[in-house]
Write an enzyme that holds these catalytic residues in place. Structure first.
Site, PDB file in Angstrom:
ATOM      1  N   HIS A  82       1.223  -0.266   6.870  1.00  0.00           N
ATOM      2  CA  HIS A  82       1.460  -1.380   5.949  1.00  0.00           C
ATOM      3  C   HIS A  82       1.892  -0.868   4.577  1.00  0.00           C
ATOM      4  O   HIS A  82       1.640   0.293   4.233  1.00  0.00           O
ATOM      5  CB  HIS A  82       0.187  -2.217   5.771  1.00  0.00           C
ATOM      6  CG  HIS A  82      -0.914  -1.468   5.094  1.00  0.00           C
ATOM      7  ND1 HIS A  82      -1.774  -0.610   5.765  1.00  0.00           N
ATOM      8  CD2 HIS A  82      -1.311  -1.419   3.779  1.00  0.00           C
ATOM      9  CE1 HIS A  82      -2.634  -0.080   4.920  1.00  0.00           C
ATOM     10  NE2 HIS A  82      -2.365  -0.543   3.698  1.00  0.00           N
ATOM     11  N   THR A  84       1.086  -1.938   0.770  1.00  0.00           N
ATOM     12  CA  THR A  84       0.209  -2.806  -0.022  1.00  0.00           C
ATOM     13  C   THR A  84       1.035  -3.611  -1.015  1.00  0.00           C
ATOM     14  O   THR A  84       1.814  -3.057  -1.791  1.00  0.00           O
ATOM     15  CB  THR A  84      -0.858  -1.982  -0.767  1.00  0.00           C
ATOM     16  OG1 THR A  84      -1.627  -1.257   0.184  1.00  0.00           O
ATOM     17  CG2 THR A  84      -1.780  -2.898  -1.562  1.00  0.00           C
ATOM     18  N   MET A 158       3.713   0.881  -7.344  1.00  0.00           N
ATOM     19  CA  MET A 158       4.291   2.015  -6.627  1.00  0.00           C
ATOM     20  C   MET A 158       4.279   1.675  -5.136  1.00  0.00           C
ATOM     21  O   MET A 158       3.265   1.880  -4.452  1.00  0.00           O
ATOM     22  CB  MET A 158       3.495   3.292  -6.877  1.00  0.00           C
ATOM     23  CG  MET A 158       4.100   4.527  -6.210  1.00  0.00           C
ATOM     24  SD  MET A 158       3.020   5.976  -6.304  1.00  0.00           S
ATOM     25  CE  MET A 158       1.772   5.567  -5.081  1.00  0.00           C
ATOM     26  N   HIS A 160       4.371   1.930  -1.355  1.00  0.00           N
ATOM     27  CA  HIS A 160       4.181   3.070  -0.465  1.00  0.00           C
ATOM     28  C   HIS A 160       3.520   2.629   0.835  1.00  0.00           C
ATOM     29  O   HIS A 160       2.865   1.587   0.885  1.00  0.00           O
ATOM     30  CB  HIS A 160       3.316   4.139  -1.146  1.00  0.00           C
ATOM     31  CG  HIS A 160       1.899   3.700  -1.371  1.00  0.00           C
ATOM     32  ND1 HIS A 160       1.549   2.891  -2.431  1.00  0.00           N
ATOM     33  CD2 HIS A 160       0.754   3.920  -0.662  1.00  0.00           C
ATOM     34  CE1 HIS A 160       0.244   2.645  -2.383  1.00  0.00           C
ATOM     35  NE2 HIS A 160      -0.258   3.249  -1.305  1.00  0.00           N
ATOM     36  N   SER A 162       0.884   4.302   3.332  1.00  0.00           N
ATOM     37  CA  SER A 162       0.000   5.436   3.591  1.00  0.00           C
ATOM     38  C   SER A 162       0.057   5.817   5.071  1.00  0.00           C
ATOM     39  O   SER A 162       0.122   4.950   5.954  1.00  0.00           O
ATOM     40  CB  SER A 162      -1.438   5.091   3.208  1.00  0.00           C
ATOM     41  OG  SER A 162      -1.571   5.014   1.801  1.00  0.00           O
ATOM     42  N   TYR A 165      -5.459   8.523   5.453  1.00  0.00           N
ATOM     43  CA  TYR A 165      -6.577   8.311   4.536  1.00  0.00           C
ATOM     44  C   TYR A 165      -7.553   9.459   4.760  1.00  0.00           C
ATOM     45  O   TYR A 165      -8.066   9.642   5.879  1.00  0.00           O
ATOM     46  CB  TYR A 165      -7.316   6.999   4.830  1.00  0.00           C
ATOM     47  CG  TYR A 165      -6.608   5.718   4.472  1.00  0.00           C
ATOM     48  CD1 TYR A 165      -5.499   5.695   3.635  1.00  0.00           C
ATOM     49  CD2 TYR A 165      -7.077   4.505   4.958  1.00  0.00           C
ATOM     50  CE1 TYR A 165      -4.869   4.510   3.306  1.00  0.00           C
ATOM     51  CE2 TYR A 165      -6.454   3.304   4.631  1.00  0.00           C
ATOM     52  CZ  TYR A 165      -5.361   3.301   3.804  1.00  0.00           C
ATOM     53  OH  TYR A 165      -4.742   2.118   3.477  1.00  0.00           O
TER      54      TYR A 165
END
Length: 221
Positions: A82, A84, A158, A160, A162, A165
């Site tokens: 995803h 954000t 920003m 992005h 990911s 994690y």
């Protein structure tokens, strides 16, 4: 005479039982106001929510494969690919759903995202990620949703996605970054369609992500 005494005692006993049952029923009948208060407490309970931009199915499959390869070597929890759009906001579920729908109405149509490079961050939720070009479409989608949620970030947006994690050292992050390029050589210039937005419950204190769940999804036309 004895029969009369027996009958009197028997009737007294029945009277005692009747009184006992009456008091018992009074004490055990649930208070409807108590139920109302409990329901209101559930309704007013706040949780942490986020809004995610979900890539098209084919891209999700590709990114999940990359994420799985990184987790096998560096650990970390599993999560859905995803971008954000709105960061963590504490709200009731009713508030979150309402603001999410209004934000989605402001975006309406699908838009594109393009990866600029694989980068590394400074904390758990931005360990290794695909940095996206901050195009007008991408930035505007976030701005519209953030406005609906009343979300104000302390730093510029920003965009992005990911792909890992984890709490790693700087050296380990660089190794993971290099590993990502090995696992998918052309991921650094990937372009993809963002086909839907989703409201997720995302307790940032839960690094296992076991409590995270999708609440609602909005398909972009």
């Amino acid at each position: 005479m004895l029969n009369n005494i027996f009958i009197i005692k028997f009737l007294s006993f029945l009277g005692f039982i009747a009184i006992f049952l009456l008091f018992y029923s009074i004490l055990t009948v649930p208070d409807p106001m108590q139920n109302v208060q409990l329901n209101e407490a559930d309704t007013n309970k706040t949780e942490v929510y986020s809004v995610w931009a979900i890539p098209s199915e084919d891209v999700s499959v590709r990114v999940k494969k990359l994420m799985g390869g990184l987790r096998s070597e560096f650990g970390g929890p599993q999560f859905e690919p995803h971008v954000t759009v709105v960061g963590a906001v504490r709200l009731t579920e009713e508030e979150a759903r309402d603001k999410f729908r209004k934000g989605c109405e402001g975006v309406k149509k699908a838009y594109s995202g393009t990866v600029e490079k694989i980068d590394i961050g400074t904390f758990f939720y931005q360990c290794v990620y695909l940095l996206l070009h901050p195009t007008n479409e991408v930035v505007e989608a976030s701005a519209r949703c953030c406005s609906s949620f009343g979300y104000n970030s302390s730093s510029p947006y920003m965009p992005h996605m990911s792909i890992l994690y984890a709490d790693l050292t700087d050296e380990e992050k660089k190794k993971a970054q290099e590993k990502a390029y090995i696992l998918d050589e052309s991921i650094g210039n990937l372009s993809f369609q963002i086909s839907s937005l989703a409201l997720y419950k995302t307790d940032t204190e839960d690094k296992s992500l076991k409590s995270w769940e999708k609440i609602e999804e909005y398909n972009l036309s």
